[in-house]
Write a protein that holds these residues in place. Structure first.
Motif, PDB file in Angstrom:
ATOM      1  N   TYR A  65       0.852  -1.189   0.000  1.00 16.72           N
ATOM      2  CA  TYR A  65       0.000   0.000   0.000  1.00 16.72           C
ATOM      3  C   TYR A  65       0.883   1.232   0.000  1.00 16.72           C
ATOM      4  N   LEU A  95      -4.994   6.943   0.960  1.00 13.29           N
ATOM      5  CA  LEU A  95      -4.550   5.616   0.576  1.00 13.29           C
ATOM      6  C   LEU A  95      -4.511   5.653  -0.944  1.00 13.29           C
ATOM      7  N   MET A  98      -3.219   0.372  -3.326  1.00 13.48           N
ATOM      8  CA  MET A  98      -3.190  -0.835  -2.510  1.00 13.48           C
ATOM      9  C   MET A  98      -3.452  -2.015  -3.434  1.00 13.48           C
TER      10      MET A  98
END
Length: 173
Positions: A65, A95, A98
């Motif tokens: 990630y 984020l 990922m």
């Protein structure tokens, strides 16, 4: 945060130039391309922090990630969240990428990685003024995964966020 099934024991480490990323394959071209070609470059210049994971008793990359500190427009958030500040933008943790190796998908490695991400966010979010963890899901399956993990949609459903309070509550459970 809700999930089903056993979460595997995984190891986490920071990306290094010593790891071969060229064979990583999660089934999503954009994710594969980032990890294979750009992850080390972004990590090295610190615009992203890239973390890799492996399953117990293996040193190969099972998943990864990438986190980045970004700003988001307040007006895009729903309801009371739109009143977070006076300026037009606020800082948040994104984020950015990922992925889990295709043969290991559906083995809850993604849940283990997201647990680590949420735990990190819960610890540092308040300290450095990051009220939300945001993600831009790449397809409907990914969106359903984040919904199960208590992320909310915003900006017409193209983006999702997890508030710092929900992250802190999840870590306490």
């Amino acid at each position: 945060m809700t999930h089903q099934g056993e979460v595997p024991s995984v190891n986490f480490w920071s990306l290094s130039d010593k790891k071969d990323t060229s064979k990583f394959c999660c089934g999503e071209k954009a994710v594969n391309d980032f990890f294979r070609k750009d992850a080390w470059k972004f990590h090295k210049r610190t615009s992203h922090r890239v973390t890799c994971t492996s399953v117990a008793n293996s040193d190969g990359v099972a998943g990864f990630y990438s986190l980045a500190s970004v700003t988001e427009e307040i007006r895009k958030l729903p309801g009371n969240y739109a009143r977070l500040g006076q300026s037009g933008e606020f800082p948040c943790l994104q984020l950015a990428w990922m992925g889990v190796q295709r043969p290991l998908q559906k083995s809850n490695i993604g849940i283990a990685m997201l647990g680590k991400i949420v735990s990190t966010f819960a610890k540092v979010g308040e300290q450095i003024g990051l009220p939300h963890l945001i993600v831009f899901p790449i397809n409907e399956d990914v969106k359903r995964f984040y919904k199960k993990m208590d992320f909310e949609e915003y900006d017409g459903g193209t983006k999702m966020f997890l508030s710092l309070q929900i992250a802190r509550d999840a870590v306490r459970e």
